[in-house]
Structures are given as C-alpha cells and as structure tokens.
Design a protein around this motif. Sequence first.
Motif, mmCIF file in Angstrom:
data_model
loop_
_atom_site.group_PDB
_atom_site.id
_atom_site.type_symbol
_atom_site.label_atom_id
_atom_site.label_comp_id
_atom_site.label_asym_id
_atom_site.label_seq_id
_atom_site.Cartn_x
_atom_site.Cartn_y
_atom_site.Cartn_z
ATOM 1 N N MET A 283 0.834 -1.204 0.000
ATOM 2 C CA MET A 283 0.000 0.000 0.000
ATOM 3 C C MET A 283 0.868 1.254 0.000
ATOM 4 N N PRO A 284 0.670 2.156 -0.970
ATOM 5 C CA PRO A 284 1.468 3.384 -1.031
ATOM 6 C C PRO A 284 1.336 4.242 0.230
ATOM 7 N N GLU A 285 0.129 4.307 0.813
ATOM 8 C CA GLU A 285 -0.060 5.117 2.011
ATOM 9 C C GLU A 285 0.721 4.578 3.201
ATOM 10 N N TYR A 286 0.916 3.254 3.223
ATOM 11 C CA TYR A 286 1.718 2.671 4.303
ATOM 12 C C TYR A 286 3.188 3.058 4.124
ATOM 13 N N ALA A 287 3.672 3.020 2.892
ATOM 14 C CA ALA A 287 5.056 3.423 2.620
ATOM 15 C C ALA A 287 5.273 4.890 2.990
ATOM 16 N N LYS A 288 4.279 5.722 2.688
ATOM 17 C CA LYS A 288 4.376 7.137 3.047
ATOM 18 C C LYS A 288 4.434 7.317 4.558
ATOM 19 N N ALA A 289 3.634 6.538 5.283
ATOM 20 C CA ALA A 289 3.635 6.619 6.747
ATOM 21 C C ALA A 289 4.991 6.229 7.318
ATOM 22 N N GLN A 290 5.616 5.216 6.708
ATOM 23 C CA GLN A 290 6.924 4.778 7.197
ATOM 24 C C GLN A 290 7.991 5.851 6.968
ATOM 25 N N VAL A 291 7.869 6.571 5.850
ATOM 26 C CA VAL A 291 8.815 7.661 5.578
ATOM 27 C C VAL A 291 8.677 8.743 6.639
ATOM 28 N N GLU A 292 7.440 9.081 6.992
ATOM 29 C CA GLU A 292 7.203 10.094 8.021
ATOM 30 C C GLU A 292 7.736 9.631 9.372
ATOM 31 N N LEU A 293 7.512 8.371 9.696
ATOM 32 C CA LEU A 293 8.006 7.834 10.961
ATOM 33 C C LEU A 293 9.527 7.883 11.019
ATOM 34 N N ASN A 294 10.160 7.525 9.910
ATOM 35 C CA ASN A 294 11.625 7.561 9.864
ATOM 36 C C ASN A 294 12.153 8.982 10.027
ATOM 37 N N THR A 295 11.417 9.958 9.493
ATOM 38 C CA THR A 295 11.816 11.357 9.636
ATOM 39 C C THR A 295 11.768 11.788 11.094
ATOM 40 N N PHE A 296 10.667 11.439 11.771
ATOM 41 C CA PHE A 296 10.555 11.752 13.198
ATOM 42 C C PHE A 296 11.657 11.050 13.988
ATOM 43 N N SER A 297 11.861 9.785 13.697
ATOM 44 C CA SER A 297 12.868 9.009 14.423
ATOM 45 C C SER A 297 14.261 9.588 14.242
ATOM 46 N N ASP A 298 14.602 9.952 13.005
ATOM 47 C CA ASP A 298 15.935 10.520 12.741
ATOM 48 C C ASP A 298 16.122 11.855 13.463
ATOM 49 N N THR A 299 15.073 12.663 13.469
ATOM 50 C CA THR A 299 15.157 13.971 14.135
ATOM 51 C C THR A 299 15.401 13.807 15.626
ATOM 52 N N TRP A 300 14.617 12.930 16.244
ATOM 53 C CA TRP A 300 14.774 12.715 17.681
ATOM 54 C C TRP A 300 16.121 12.080 18.022
#
Length: 227
Positions: A36-53
């Motif tokens: 699912m493309p929306e799931y891949a998009k969610a994972q990208v957002e999660l990785n962004t938050f994780s990298d920032t923190w």
Amino acid sequence: MKNIRGLLALLLLTVASGAQAQKFGWVDSEFIMAKMPEYAKAQVELNTFSDTWQKEIEAQKKDLEKLYRNYAAEEVVLTEPMKKKRQDEILQKEQDIKAYQNKQFGYEGQLFKKRQELNKPVQDKVFEACEKVAKKKQLAVIFDKSGDLTMLYTNPAHDYTEFVLEELGLGAEDRNQPGPKGVVKTVAPPKTPVDANFETDSGTPEPAPAGKPVRPTKKNSTKKSLK
C-alpha cells in the motif's frame, strides 16, 4: 499494528445457523500493507521523526561528553564544593538524556504514538477489505499470519491475501487467475512386435508384418524305429 492483528485474528462474521461447516481463511497483513502506497508514506514520516529525535539525543550526548572532559581536565584545581556542583550537573545531564530517550522511543513514547496515528488509516482499510472478502467468500473467520496468533502451518488453499489486495485495488494480474490451457496431444498406443516364427497354440504361425516373407515352420514328425 497490534490492534489490526487482534481484529483480524478474531474477526467473526454472521453465518447461517444451520450451516454444516464453516469456512475460514488467513491473510498476511504485513505483506498487504507493504503493497500500500499510504503505508510506505507513513513509514517515511516515521523515519523522519525518528531521525530527528535521534539527532537531538546524539547532540545531548555530545554535550554530556564535553562536561566529562572539562571536569576531568579541571578536577585538580577545583574545590570540593565546585567538584560537587560539576558532578551534579553531569548526573542531571545523564538523567535528562535518559528521560528524553524514553519519552521519544520508550514504551508508548512519541514514536509509538506516531506509529499508531499514521498506521491507523491503513489498518482500517485493510480491515474493511478483509471484511468484504469474508462476506463475499462466506468465511466465518479470517486469521492473520503476521499477528500474535502462532500459526504453525498455513495451507495455501486458505490464503485470501491476494483477494484482499484485489479489494484494495492492488491485486496482481498473475494471481487468482486460471492457468493457460496447453495443447492436447493424442498419444498412439505402442505396437506389439510380431515374430514370424512364433507358433500359436493352434499350430498356425502369427502373421508377419507387411513386406516381410513368412518362413514355413517345420512340424515335428515321429519316426518309428524298425526292428
């Protein structure tokens, strides 16, 4: 993730009370969401938050290391009260780093909450698709192969993963389709070779194949001895 696994594993749909047998099936929710493309998009957002923190935590650790180095370099000239103050600063910095790390990455921390928030719409779509497939295929239960329920063996005949993908508009063209029909070939039975010299029980030779001469057979003759 845990929420949808539990829902899929315990999905019970209404079946006719007089039914002789209830059908069931299983799906692989992780495989479905990975498509699912929306799931891949969610994972990208999660990785962004994780990298920032994570970068913030690394910056705090560098500040802590600086406090350690300064203290070690100046310890010999510090008075006891000054040493105590520096040690308290170091200890407080360590505690702050641990608290921030737990807040962001700990159990039910910010990353956990963000994952639930971003994945919930995807999980809801998978759940709705599973429910539609269950109704169309008249399934009483759908299990989740990726869930907490341990499945020691899964029969491919009961795999409805691809049907759920089709409901989501992500079905593969080469799945759930009848196989191509091959060319029908007629095999002629083998011919039994015939020996021209072989006699049947009646004493008559078997017919020889066309084009081959038949050799006459010699009949046994009994000679009487003369005295």
